[in-house]
Design a protein around this motif. Structure first.
Motif, PDB file in Angstrom:
ATOM      1  N   LEU A 151       0.799  -1.228   0.000  1.00  0.00           N
ATOM      2  CA  LEU A 151       0.000   0.000   0.000  1.00  0.00           C
ATOM      3  C   LEU A 151       0.829   1.274   0.000  1.00  0.00           C
ATOM      4  N   ALA A 152       1.985   1.265   0.646  1.00  0.00           N
ATOM      5  CA  ALA A 152       2.786   2.493   0.783  1.00  0.00           C
ATOM      6  C   ALA A 152       3.153   3.111  -0.568  1.00  0.00           C
ATOM      7  N   PRO A 153       3.693   2.340  -1.534  1.00  0.00           N
ATOM      8  CA  PRO A 153       4.013   2.967  -2.824  1.00  0.00           C
ATOM      9  C   PRO A 153       2.780   3.489  -3.559  1.00  0.00           C
ATOM     10  N   ALA A 154       1.671   2.785  -3.445  1.00  0.00           N
ATOM     11  CA  ALA A 154       0.446   3.234  -4.118  1.00  0.00           C
ATOM     12  C   ALA A 154      -0.056   4.539  -3.509  1.00  0.00           C
ATOM     13  N   ILE A 155      -0.064   4.638  -2.188  1.00  0.00           N
ATOM     14  CA  ILE A 155      -0.536   5.852  -1.521  1.00  0.00           C
ATOM     15  C   ILE A 155       0.409   7.015  -1.794  1.00  0.00           C
ATOM     16  N   LEU A 156       1.718   6.772  -1.717  1.00  0.00           N
ATOM     17  CA  LEU A 156       2.677   7.842  -1.981  1.00  0.00           C
ATOM     18  C   LEU A 156       2.620   8.305  -3.430  1.00  0.00           C
ATOM     19  N   SER A 157       2.397   7.396  -4.366  1.00  0.00           N
ATOM     20  CA  SER A 157       2.256   7.799  -5.772  1.00  0.00           C
ATOM     21  C   SER A 157       1.021   8.647  -5.974  1.00  0.00           C
ATOM     22  N   GLN A 197      -9.993  16.513  -7.033  1.00  0.00           N
ATOM     23  CA  GLN A 197      -9.481  17.748  -6.437  1.00  0.00           C
ATOM     24  C   GLN A 197      -9.627  17.762  -4.920  1.00  0.00           C
ATOM     25  N   TRP A 198     -10.591  17.045  -4.382  1.00  0.00           N
ATOM     26  CA  TRP A 198     -10.750  16.974  -2.927  1.00  0.00           C
ATOM     27  C   TRP A 198      -9.521  16.339  -2.276  1.00  0.00           C
ATOM     28  N   PHE A 199      -8.853  15.437  -2.998  1.00  0.00           N
ATOM     29  CA  PHE A 199      -7.731  14.699  -2.410  1.00  0.00           C
ATOM     30  C   PHE A 199      -6.562  15.620  -2.072  1.00  0.00           C
ATOM     31  N   SER A 200      -6.388  16.707  -2.820  1.00  0.00           N
ATOM     32  CA  SER A 200      -5.262  17.598  -2.519  1.00  0.00           C
ATOM     33  C   SER A 200      -5.469  18.355  -1.205  1.00  0.00           C
ATOM     34  N   VAL A 201      -6.695  18.358  -0.684  1.00  0.00           N
ATOM     35  CA  VAL A 201      -6.946  19.004   0.609  1.00  0.00           C
ATOM     36  C   VAL A 201      -6.420  18.131   1.752  1.00  0.00           C
ATOM     37  N   VAL A 202      -6.469  16.818   1.607  1.00  0.00           N
ATOM     38  CA  VAL A 202      -5.983  15.914   2.655  1.00  0.00           C
ATOM     39  C   VAL A 202      -4.586  15.377   2.355  1.00  0.00           C
ATOM     40  N   ASP A 203      -4.034  15.736   1.224  1.00  0.00           N
ATOM     41  CA  ASP A 203      -2.738  15.228   0.782  1.00  0.00           C
ATOM     42  C   ASP A 203      -1.605  15.969   1.501  1.00  0.00           C
ATOM     43  N   PHE A 204      -0.775  15.234   2.233  1.00  0.00           N
ATOM     44  CA  PHE A 204       0.312  15.873   2.974  1.00  0.00           C
ATOM     45  C   PHE A 204       1.384  16.425   2.045  1.00  0.00           C
ATOM     46  N   ILE A 205       1.592  15.808   0.889  1.00  0.00           N
ATOM     47  CA  ILE A 205       2.573  16.330  -0.069  1.00  0.00           C
ATOM     48  C   ILE A 205       2.090  17.670  -0.636  1.00  0.00           C
TER      49      ILE A 205
END
Length: 195
Positions: free
Chosen positions: A7-13, A33-41
């Protein structure tokens, strides 16, 4: 541990794609676009961009006979990677350009790129300059430099909604314990089969 390794590589990608560095926020599909609100990167990237560009000014310089580069973002040869410089320049293509001289003091002149025709000759390029700035003065400039403001870069990258660098870092710092809590709950209550 095998599931975490998968899961780690998939989530980080996924975080890297939605973070804004590889693909700008506004080019993401609406449903992502909602994902960039919770995305730490994304929060780390916005804090870095705001730290680098907020309140900064750079000068984009070209010879006076190549003023079309301000509109197109570079001359045909020797591209410098700045595409669409017009979108980074002042309000509606009007800005105070710096005429750099080698022997005398630099002078500032107001340019209006909306009034320019495609400058294939100096006479046509003169339409960009005020009427009191004549051809000898244009050719007297070693380079014409247009200011590029950091706020324009942030607006182009659509990061102005990210508040400021300190709030971005605070949100990023708040996400760390949240993700550790989720990780703890997942490892604590998920039953593992032994082999």
């Amino acid at each position: 541990m095998e599931i975490a390794g998968a899961l780690a590589p998939a989530i980080l990608s996924l975080c890297a794609l939605a973070g804004g560095f590889l693909k700008p926020f506004y080019t993401l599909p609406v449903w992502w676009q909602w994902f960039s609100v919770v995305d730490f990167i994304a929060w780390a990237y916005s804090a870095l961009m705001m730290n680098q560009y907020d309140g900064q000014t750079w000068w984009y310089c070209q010879p006076p006979t190549d003023i079309s580069s301000f509109v197109t973002g570079g001359s045909g040869e020797g591209e410098d990677g700045l595409s669409g410089a017009l979108s980074l320049l002042g309000d509606d293509g009007q800005f105070d350009a710096k005429c750099v001289h080698t022997t005398t003091v630099d002078e500032f002149v107001t340019l209006d790129l909306n009034q320019c025709l495609l400058p294939v000759a100096v006479q046509v390029a003169q339409s960009c300059f005020p009427s009191d700035f004549q051809i000898p003065q244009i050719l007297g400039c070693e380079t014409i430099c247009a200011p590029i403001f950091g706020e324009s870069v942030l607006k182009w990258a659509q990061l102005e909604w990210r508040f400021n660098r300190w709030i971005s870092l605070a949100i990023l710092a708040g996400q760390v314990p949240l993700f550790f809590g989720i990780f703890y709950l997942a490892t604590r209550f998920v039953k593992h089969e032994s082999r």
